[in-house]
Design a protein around this motif. Structure first.
Motif, PDB file in Angstrom:
ATOM      1  N   CYS A  23       0.754  -1.082   0.241  1.00 30.64           N
ATOM      2  CA  CYS A  23      -0.169   0.246   0.167  1.00 30.64           C
ATOM      3  C   CYS A  23       0.973   1.129  -0.106  1.00 30.64           C
ATOM      4  CB  CYS A  23      -1.142   0.088   1.260  1.00 30.64           C
ATOM      5  SG  CYS A  23      -2.351  -1.190   0.983  1.00 30.64           S
ATOM      6  N   ALA A  24       1.891   1.327   0.914  1.00 23.87           N
ATOM      7  CA  ALA A  24       2.672   2.286   0.872  1.00 23.87           C
ATOM      8  C   ALA A  24       3.380   2.673  -0.417  1.00 23.87           C
ATOM      9  CB  ALA A  24       3.734   2.064   2.132  1.00 23.87           C
ATOM     10  N   LEU A  25       3.798   1.401  -0.845  1.00 24.06           N
ATOM     11  CA  LEU A  25       4.707   1.611  -2.547  1.00 24.06           C
ATOM     12  C   LEU A  25       3.735   2.236  -3.485  1.00 24.06           C
ATOM     13  CD1 LEU A  25       7.307   1.155  -3.943  1.00 24.06           C
ATOM     14  CD2 LEU A  25       6.481  -1.011  -4.334  1.00 24.06           C
ATOM     15  N   PHE A  26       2.501   1.382  -3.717  1.00 22.75           N
ATOM     16  CA  PHE A  26       1.538   1.860  -4.510  1.00 22.75           C
ATOM     17  C   PHE A  26       1.325   3.441  -4.232  1.00 22.75           C
ATOM     18  CE2 PHE A  26      -2.863   2.709  -5.298  1.00 22.75           C
ATOM     19  CZ  PHE A  26      -3.053   2.127  -6.722  1.00 22.75           C
ATOM     20  N   ALA A  27       0.997   3.772  -3.250  1.00 19.49           N
ATOM     21  CA  ALA A  27       0.569   5.409  -3.005  1.00 19.49           C
ATOM     22  C   ALA A  27       1.726   6.103  -3.538  1.00 19.49           C
ATOM     23  CB  ALA A  27       0.371   5.509  -1.501  1.00 19.49           C
ATOM     24  N   ILE A  28       3.001   5.843  -2.980  1.00 15.14           N
ATOM     25  CA  ILE A  28       4.100   6.747  -3.413  1.00 15.14           C
ATOM     26  C   ILE A  28       4.537   6.635  -4.690  1.00 15.14           C
ATOM     27  CG2 ILE A  28       6.556   7.220  -2.844  1.00 15.14           C
ATOM     28  CD1 ILE A  28       6.151   6.315  -0.085  1.00 15.14           C
ATOM     29  N   ILE A  29       4.433   5.494  -5.533  1.00 12.97           N
ATOM     30  CA  ILE A  29       4.622   5.522  -6.870  1.00 12.97           C
ATOM     31  C   ILE A  29       3.575   6.350  -7.654  1.00 12.97           C
ATOM     32  CG2 ILE A  29       4.150   4.143  -9.000  1.00 12.97           C
ATOM     33  CD1 ILE A  29       5.633   1.545  -7.430  1.00 12.97           C
ATOM     34  N   CYS A  30       2.147   6.371  -7.216  1.00 20.17           N
ATOM     35  CA  CYS A  30       1.318   7.281  -7.827  1.00 20.17           C
ATOM     36  C   CYS A  30       1.455   8.871  -7.563  1.00 20.17           C
ATOM     37  CB  CYS A  30      -0.135   7.275  -7.000  1.00 20.17           C
ATOM     38  SG  CYS A  30      -0.878   5.327  -7.725  1.00 20.17           S
ATOM     39  N   TRP A  31       2.295   9.159  -6.406  1.00 16.97           N
ATOM     40  CA  TRP A  31       2.458  10.512  -6.178  1.00 16.97           C
ATOM     41  C   TRP A  31       3.664  10.995  -6.838  1.00 16.97           C
ATOM     42  CZ3 TRP A  31       6.662  13.001  -4.176  1.00 16.97           C
ATOM     43  CH2 TRP A  31       6.747  14.286  -3.789  1.00 16.97           C
ATOM     44  N   GLU A  32       4.680   9.928  -7.093  1.00 17.02           N
ATOM     45  CA  GLU A  32       5.827  10.189  -8.204  1.00 17.02           C
ATOM     46  C   GLU A  32       5.411  10.331  -9.609  1.00 17.02           C
ATOM     47  OE1 GLU A  32       8.959  10.988  -7.871  1.00 17.02           O
ATOM     48  OE2 GLU A  32       9.337  10.774  -5.588  1.00 17.02           O
ATOM     49  N   ILE A  33       4.442   9.587 -10.119  1.00 14.76           N
ATOM     50  CA  ILE A  33       3.718   9.591 -11.380  1.00 14.76           C
ATOM     51  C   ILE A  33       3.036  11.090 -11.452  1.00 14.76           C
ATOM     52  CG2 ILE A  33       2.106   8.684 -12.910  1.00 14.76           C
ATOM     53  CD1 ILE A  33       2.708   6.049 -11.789  1.00 14.76           C
ATOM     54  N   TRP A  34       2.331  11.339 -10.283  1.00 16.35           N
ATOM     55  CA  TRP A  34       1.710  12.769 -10.696  1.00 16.35           C
ATOM     56  C   TRP A  34       2.791  13.939 -10.681  1.00 16.35           C
ATOM     57  CZ3 TRP A  34      -2.442  14.897 -12.066  1.00 16.35           C
ATOM     58  CH2 TRP A  34      -2.898  16.378 -11.487  1.00 16.35           C
ATOM     59  N   LYS A  35       3.670  13.731  -9.584  1.00 18.56           N
ATOM     60  CA  LYS A  35       4.834  14.915  -9.632  1.00 18.56           C
ATOM     61  C   LYS A  35       5.528  15.065 -10.989  1.00 18.56           C
ATOM     62  CE  LYS A  35       9.207  16.073  -7.226  1.00 18.56           C
ATOM     63  NZ  LYS A  35      10.049  15.533  -6.294  1.00 18.56           N
ATOM     64  N   SER A  36       5.851  13.857 -11.535  1.00 19.53           N
ATOM     65  CA  SER A  36       6.531  13.715 -12.816  1.00 19.53           C
ATOM     66  C   SER A  36       5.759  14.289 -13.963  1.00 19.53           C
ATOM     67  CB  SER A  36       7.129  12.287 -13.310  1.00 19.53           C
ATOM     68  OG  SER A  36       7.936  11.694 -12.368  1.00 19.53           O
ATOM     69  N   ARG A  37       4.523  13.833 -13.886  1.00 24.71           N
ATOM     70  CA  ARG A  37       3.681  14.634 -15.068  1.00 24.71           C
ATOM     71  C   ARG A  37       3.588  16.064 -14.883  1.00 24.71           C
ATOM     72  NH1 ARG A  37      -1.288  17.821 -14.662  1.00 24.71           N
ATOM     73  NH2 ARG A  37      -2.564  17.338 -16.409  1.00 24.71           N
ATOM     74  N   CYS A  38       3.434  16.655 -13.738  1.00 26.01           N
ATOM     75  CA  CYS A  38       3.443  18.059 -13.664  1.00 26.01           C
ATOM     76  C   CYS A  38       4.645  18.715 -13.891  1.00 26.01           C
ATOM     77  CB  CYS A  38       3.314  18.445 -12.003  1.00 26.01           C
ATOM     78  SG  CYS A  38       1.442  17.992 -11.383  1.00 26.01           S
ATOM     79  N   GLN A  39       5.764  18.052 -13.718  1.00 22.01           N
ATOM     80  CA  GLN A  39       7.215  18.479 -14.123  1.00 22.01           C
ATOM     81  C   GLN A  39       7.154  18.557 -15.689  1.00 22.01           C
ATOM     82  OE1 GLN A  39       9.901  16.023 -11.939  1.00 22.01           O
ATOM     83  NE2 GLN A  39      10.041  17.706 -10.294  1.00 22.01           N
ATOM     84  N   PHE A  40       6.665  17.526 -16.364  1.00 20.79           N
ATOM     85  CA  PHE A  40       6.612  17.577 -17.727  1.00 20.79           C
ATOM     86  C   PHE A  40       5.577  18.647 -18.407  1.00 20.79           C
ATOM     87  CE2 PHE A  40       4.506  15.981 -21.589  1.00 20.79           C
ATOM     88  CZ  PHE A  40       5.867  15.997 -22.485  1.00 20.79           C
ATOM     89  N   VAL A  41       4.412  19.056 -17.668  1.00 23.27           N
ATOM     90  CA  VAL A  41       3.571  19.783 -18.232  1.00 23.27           C
ATOM     91  C   VAL A  41       3.896  21.280 -18.109  1.00 23.27           C
ATOM     92  CG1 VAL A  41       1.133  20.653 -18.180  1.00 23.27           C
ATOM     93  CG2 VAL A  41       1.600  18.012 -18.176  1.00 23.27           C
ATOM     94  N   PHE A  42       4.293  21.585 -16.857  1.00 20.52           N
ATOM     95  CA  PHE A  42       4.741  22.985 -16.652  1.00 20.52           C
ATOM     96  C   PHE A  42       6.141  23.339 -16.422  1.00 20.52           C
ATOM     97  CE2 PHE A  42       0.734  21.821 -14.023  1.00 20.52           C
ATOM     98  CZ  PHE A  42       0.111  22.442 -14.491  1.00 20.52           C
ATOM     99  N   GLU A  43       7.296  22.277 -16.483  1.00 21.84           N
ATOM    100  CA  GLU A  43       8.430  22.685 -16.800  1.00 21.84           C
ATOM    101  C   GLU A  43       9.199  22.390 -17.941  1.00 21.84           C
ATOM    102  OE1 GLU A  43      10.367  21.652 -13.202  1.00 21.84           O
ATOM    103  OE2 GLU A  43       8.856  22.472 -11.836  1.00 21.84           O
ATOM    104  N   GLY A  44       8.390  21.322 -18.644  1.00 23.68           N
ATOM    105  CA  GLY A  44       9.150  20.688 -19.800  1.00 23.68           C
ATOM    106  C   GLY A  44      10.121  19.758 -19.619  1.00 23.68           C
ATOM    107  N   LYS A  45      10.044  19.214 -18.380  1.00 25.34           N
ATOM    108  CA  LYS A  45      10.987  18.295 -18.001  1.00 25.34           C
ATOM    109  C   LYS A  45      10.744  16.633 -18.589  1.00 25.34           C
ATOM    110  CE  LYS A  45      13.529  16.594 -13.737  1.00 25.34           C
ATOM    111  NZ  LYS A  45      13.895  16.794 -12.452  1.00 25.34           N
ATOM    112  N   GLU A  46      11.511  16.206 -19.245  1.00 23.79           N
ATOM    113  CA  GLU A  46      11.367  14.802 -19.803  1.00 23.79           C
ATOM    114  C   GLU A  46      11.221  13.778 -18.591  1.00 23.79           C
ATOM    115  OE1 GLU A  46      11.000  13.635 -22.595  1.00 23.79           O
ATOM    116  OE2 GLU A  46      11.218  15.627 -23.529  1.00 23.79           O
ATOM    117  N   VAL A  47      10.256  12.714 -18.652  1.00 24.76           N
ATOM    118  CA  VAL A  47       9.890  11.799 -17.856  1.00 24.76           C
ATOM    119  C   VAL A  47      10.759  10.583 -17.769  1.00 24.76           C
ATOM    120  CG1 VAL A  47       8.038  10.186 -17.029  1.00 24.76           C
ATOM    121  CG2 VAL A  47       7.406  12.584 -17.913  1.00 24.76           C
ATOM    122  N   ASP A  48      11.333  10.474 -16.593  1.00 24.60           N
ATOM    123  CA  ASP A  48      12.314   9.301 -16.442  1.00 24.60           C
ATOM    124  C   ASP A  48      11.473   7.994 -15.569  1.00 24.60           C
ATOM    125  OD1 ASP A  48      14.258   7.363 -15.970  1.00 24.60           O
ATOM    126  OD2 ASP A  48      15.470   8.796 -14.490  1.00 24.60           O
TER     127      ASP A  48
END
Length: 246
Positions: A23-48
């Protein structure tokens, strides 16, 4: 590689229900996905994608480490515990790790440990796996313990109580292991086939990649569950001659 909707659907359909670690891993992966998505949309940073999962694993490890004081080691109900140990070693990177998987005599998971260590040589890393098992004496009590290693050279030297002729830096560790085994009357050493030690091998390899929660584990990590049964069925195969670690 899967689409996120398929991954979510599979995860939510787990019949037994996910454990706390998952559960902890699932929640944090989802949070990291959302963070990476926001960085791509608003900062143009490629998703790793690999980096995203790696960061999530490290965050879960940090969380488990902070919560480790609340955990208590389970004790084998049968009165017999088998501690499979193995090491991972990377000479190029100068890193090593130990893996320990504790089970009752029916193969049931009792607990485990994966941690990075300082070791300059393969044999030092293997020797420290036995030392790690012996250091858990206070947590086990009067249970009979069989420490199982797949390192033929290490097993032979401990059985013969022979420390001379070891690689540089190993003699002190071996002598401590011999002394501790003699002091623990209900502790024994056993040589196990490499195919029957895959769980400990995987635990050590995951610890090298910082993919194992720190401290004693009361539940097996998801990556370990698929190999636990194979260890039980393969542990009595012919050991044969070999050197190094696997």
């Amino acid at each position: 590689m899967k689409r996120i909707d398929l991954w979510l659907d599979e995860w939510l359909k787990i019949k037994e229900g996910p454990d706390d670690y998952s559960c902890a891993l699932f929640a944090i992966i989802c949070w990291e996905i959302w963070k990476s998505r926001c960085q791509f949309v608003f900062e143009g940073k490629e998703v790793d994608a690999i980096g995203c999962v790696g960061r999530a694993m490290r965050m879960v490890c940090d969380f488990w480490d902070a919560d480790n004081d609340k955990k208590r080691r389970r004790v084998s109900e049968t009165g017999v515990e088998r501690n499979n140990v193995d090491a991972a070693f990377c000479k190029e990177r100068g890193k090593a790790a130990v893996g320990l998987v504790a089970r009752d005599d029916k193969g049931g998971f009792v607990g485990g440990l994966g941690k990075k260590i300082n070791a300059d040589l393969v044999f030092i890393a293997e020797s420290m796996t036995v030392m790690e098992a012996l250091n858990s004496y206070d947590r086990i009590g009067n249970c009979e313990v069989i420490v199982e290693t797949d390192c033929q050279v290490l097993f032979d030297k401990l059985q013969k109580k022979e420390v001379k002729g070891c690689e540089w830096g190993c003699e002190d560790i071996l002598q401590k292991c011999i002394s501790m085994l003699q002091a623990r009357q209900n502790w024994h050493l056993s040589l196990v086939a490499r195919n029957g030690n895959k769980a400990a091998d995987l635990m050590a390899a995951d610890a090298m990649r910082s993919m194992v929660p720190k401290g004693w584990l009361c539940e097996p990590p998801p990556s370990l569950e698929s190999v636990l049964y194979l260890d039980v069925t393969n542990s009595h195969e012919d050991v044969g001659e070999r050197s190094g670690i696997g």
